[in-house]
Structure formats: C-alpha cells, structure tokens
Design a protein around this motif. Structure first.
Motif, mmCIF file in Angstrom:
data_model
loop_
_atom_site.group_PDB
_atom_site.id
_atom_site.type_symbol
_atom_site.label_atom_id
_atom_site.label_comp_id
_atom_site.label_asym_id
_atom_site.label_seq_id
_atom_site.Cartn_x
_atom_site.Cartn_y
_atom_site.Cartn_z
ATOM 1 N N SER A 66 1.005 16.750 -7.723
ATOM 2 C CA SER A 66 2.309 16.257 -7.950
ATOM 3 C C SER A 66 2.215 14.650 -8.365
ATOM 4 C CB SER A 66 3.275 16.270 -6.470
ATOM 5 O OG SER A 66 2.438 17.226 -5.735
ATOM 6 N N LYS A 67 1.310 13.856 -7.651
ATOM 7 C CA LYS A 67 1.330 12.615 -8.034
ATOM 8 C C LYS A 67 0.892 12.297 -9.347
ATOM 9 C CE LYS A 67 -0.771 10.977 -4.012
ATOM 10 N NZ LYS A 67 -1.171 10.218 -3.042
ATOM 11 N N SER A 83 11.575 6.423 -10.784
ATOM 12 C CA SER A 83 10.831 7.658 -10.469
ATOM 13 C C SER A 83 11.876 8.472 -10.096
ATOM 14 C CB SER A 83 9.633 7.386 -9.642
ATOM 15 O OG SER A 83 10.083 6.908 -8.090
ATOM 16 N N ASP A 131 0.481 6.288 -1.179
ATOM 17 C CA ASP A 131 1.759 6.642 -1.743
ATOM 18 C C ASP A 131 2.613 5.640 -2.639
ATOM 19 O OD1 ASP A 131 2.326 4.682 0.243
ATOM 20 O OD2 ASP A 131 4.023 5.603 1.005
ATOM 21 N N GLU A 149 11.257 12.766 -9.406
ATOM 22 C CA GLU A 149 10.926 13.282 -8.224
ATOM 23 C C GLU A 149 11.499 13.982 -7.610
ATOM 24 O OE1 GLU A 149 10.271 10.506 -4.660
ATOM 25 O OE2 GLU A 149 8.585 9.871 -6.120
ATOM 26 N N THR A 152 1.820 3.758 -15.852
ATOM 27 C CA THR A 152 1.248 3.819 -14.489
ATOM 28 C C THR A 152 -0.180 3.078 -14.771
ATOM 29 O OG1 THR A 152 2.154 5.779 -14.149
ATOM 30 C CG2 THR A 152 0.467 4.932 -12.652
ATOM 31 N N VAL A 180 -2.878 3.996 -8.948
ATOM 32 C CA VAL A 180 -2.260 4.890 -7.809
ATOM 33 C C VAL A 180 -2.947 4.586 -6.300
ATOM 34 C CG1 VAL A 180 -1.390 6.856 -6.879
ATOM 35 C CG2 VAL A 180 -1.529 6.472 -9.339
ATOM 36 N N LEU A 188 2.787 3.850 -6.520
ATOM 37 C CA LEU A 188 2.323 3.643 -7.651
ATOM 38 C C LEU A 188 2.589 2.304 -8.258
ATOM 39 C CD1 LEU A 188 4.308 6.762 -7.774
ATOM 40 C CD2 LEU A 188 2.260 6.994 -9.574
ATOM 41 N N THR A 235 6.290 6.678 -3.464
ATOM 42 C CA THR A 235 6.733 8.195 -3.676
ATOM 43 C C THR A 235 6.532 8.943 -2.563
ATOM 44 O OG1 THR A 235 5.940 10.265 -4.934
ATOM 45 C CG2 THR A 235 4.223 8.356 -4.504
#
Lengths: 109, 165
Positions: free
Chosen positions: B109-110, B153, B131, B157, B125, B128, B133, B102
């Motif tokens: 945001s994540k 994603s 960056d 995004e 998910t 994490v 996932l 990501t």
C-alpha cells in the motif's frame, strides 16, 4: 484510428520536449527529477499509446508497456532522490523547508 | 501455507502479463509461458508475500477503476502544472521537503501511495520511514504535517484504503 494515434504521438513528443527543457532549466537535483519524472511518464505513455493506435496489432503490447513504465518510472526517480538526499546534495537555496534533514539531525543528536 | 493468497495473485499477474505480451493462445506459447511461470514462481516465491495486501471483495470492481481515474486525472494535471512552470521565464518554484503521515500499514500500500504521489502535481517521494513519507514539493503550500498530508495524500489514501489493507 491513425489520426488519433498521430495526435497522441505529437502530444507525447511535446511533453517529452517540455520535460527535457525542465531538466535543463530547473535549479537542483530534486526539481529536475520532478520535471523529468512527470513529463517523461505522460510523454512516453502518450507516445506508446499513439503507436498502439496507429498499428492495431501493437495495442495490447503497448498497454503492457505503459503499465510497466507507470510502475517503474516513479520508483527510479524516488530512488535517485533518496540517494541524492543521503549523499547530502543540498536543496536549492530558495527552498523553504526541509523536514527530512531536521529529522536526520535529531536522530544523530 | 500462510501466504497462499499472495501466491495465487502473484501467479495470476504473471500469467496475465505473459498472455498480454504474446497475445496468442497457441500451443507453443502456452507451453513456454507455463514453464517460465513455474520457474519464476519458484525463484521469487518469497516476494509473493507482497501481494497479500490486496483485498478481494466485490467492492474492488468499483474502486480499481475509480483509483485509476483519479490517478490519471492527477497525472495529467501534474504534467500541465510542471510544464507551465518550466515554460514561464520566471521559473515560479517554491520548493522544500515536507513530511506526510500515512495510516496505511502494508508495504505494498505504501509503495502504491508513494508512486502515486511521485506522479502527481509537484510532489516527489524522497524517502519512506515507517508511517512517514518525506516528499519534495515543488510549491510548498503548508509546512506542517497535517496541512501537507491533507494537500498531498488524502485523495489517494481514501480510495486506497478500499483496495488494500
């Protein structure tokens, strides 16, 4: 309004039932979580909204409940999945790929 | 105060939650709500930092509903998808864990991205890390990072970039 509410409650219960059936039929933790999370989110969502429609004074409260469920439900299943993966619970043998595991091994080496 | 903006959003969220839950503007409710708001705001002041990522520009009026719509559509599709897999006697699954990159940096945001992914078709998910996932996919369509990112994603995004840092 009442009819719409009743239909929503019916849809919700169908999805909740399918979700429980999924938990029963799926082969491993992760697939069970998949069935569990999604079906229960939409099921509970639709059920609560249905109750809100059937009784107008609950409508605003039911929307707040929906927001909380949508926020918390995925977090809890993510946490369960993460914990299971850390505890080393294997994926079902039909699984095609496990990038996460490769990563862990690389770090250890 | 460096995270003043986050604190303001935090207080607004708390106040809105209280108002919607009580559903009244009576004197007593407002008094109790105000007192508990102050208490909660003091206790959880450190966490209000999280909200700093939310962008406040005219554009969000368009993109919040858009994100909600995309999300709701994906949620409903997800349910029919999983439901149809569950009911079929052959149980057609092809599961695995894939990695997705990501470009979002901020924790909030994540979090939103990870939650959205969990609630959409066949993806959950698992972890994490920076960056990346790690996502459990019920029907793996692409094993490498680029393919998985594109499938899973990208659609979120694109919109998320407009509403959070």
């Amino acid at each position: 309004m009442v009819v719409v509410g009743k239909i929503l409650v019916l849809i919700g219960s169908i999805f909740l039932f399918l979700g429980s059936l999924g938990i029963f039929r799926m082969p491993d933790v992760y697939n069970r979580l998949q069935a569990g999370t999604k079906a229960t989110t939409l099921g509970a969502l639709s059920l609560i909204l249905g109750v809100g429609f059937m009784n107008g004074s609950f409508l605003v409260k039911s929307i707040v409940l929906i927001i909380f469920i949508v926020l918390t439900n995925p977090i809890s299943s993510s946490t369960i999945a993460r914990a299971s993966h850390k505890a080393g619970i294997p994926l079902v043998k039909e699984s095609v790929v496990d990038v996460c595991k490769d990563n862990v091994r690389k770090e250890e080496a | 105060m460096k995270n003043f903006k986050g604190f303001i959003i935090f207080v607004i969220v708390l106040a809105l939650t209280w108002l919607l839950l009580t559903g009244s503007l009576g004197k007593d409710e407002l008094l109790i709500g105000g007192l508990s708001l102050v208490l909660v705001a003091i206790l959880f002041f450190g966490y209000s930092d999280l909200y700093r990522a939310l962008k406040i520009t005219p554009k969000i009026i368009l993109f919040y509903p858009l994100y909600l719509l995309v999300f709701l559509k994906e949620l409903i599709v997800a349910n029919f998808d999983v439901a149809s897999r569950v009911v079929r006697p052959s149980l057609p699954i092809n599961p695995g864990i894939v990695a997705v990159k990501t470009s979002l940096k901020d924790p909030l945001s994540k979090l939103i991205l990870a939650n959205s992914i969990t609630l959409t078709p066949g993806t959950l998910t698992v972890d994490v890390k920076d960056d990346t996932l790690f996502i459990h996919w019920i029907d793996v369509k692409g094993k490498d990072v680029e393919e998985a990112t594109k499938e899973i994603s990208r659609k979120f995004e694109r919109i998320l970039k407009e509403i959070v840092k």
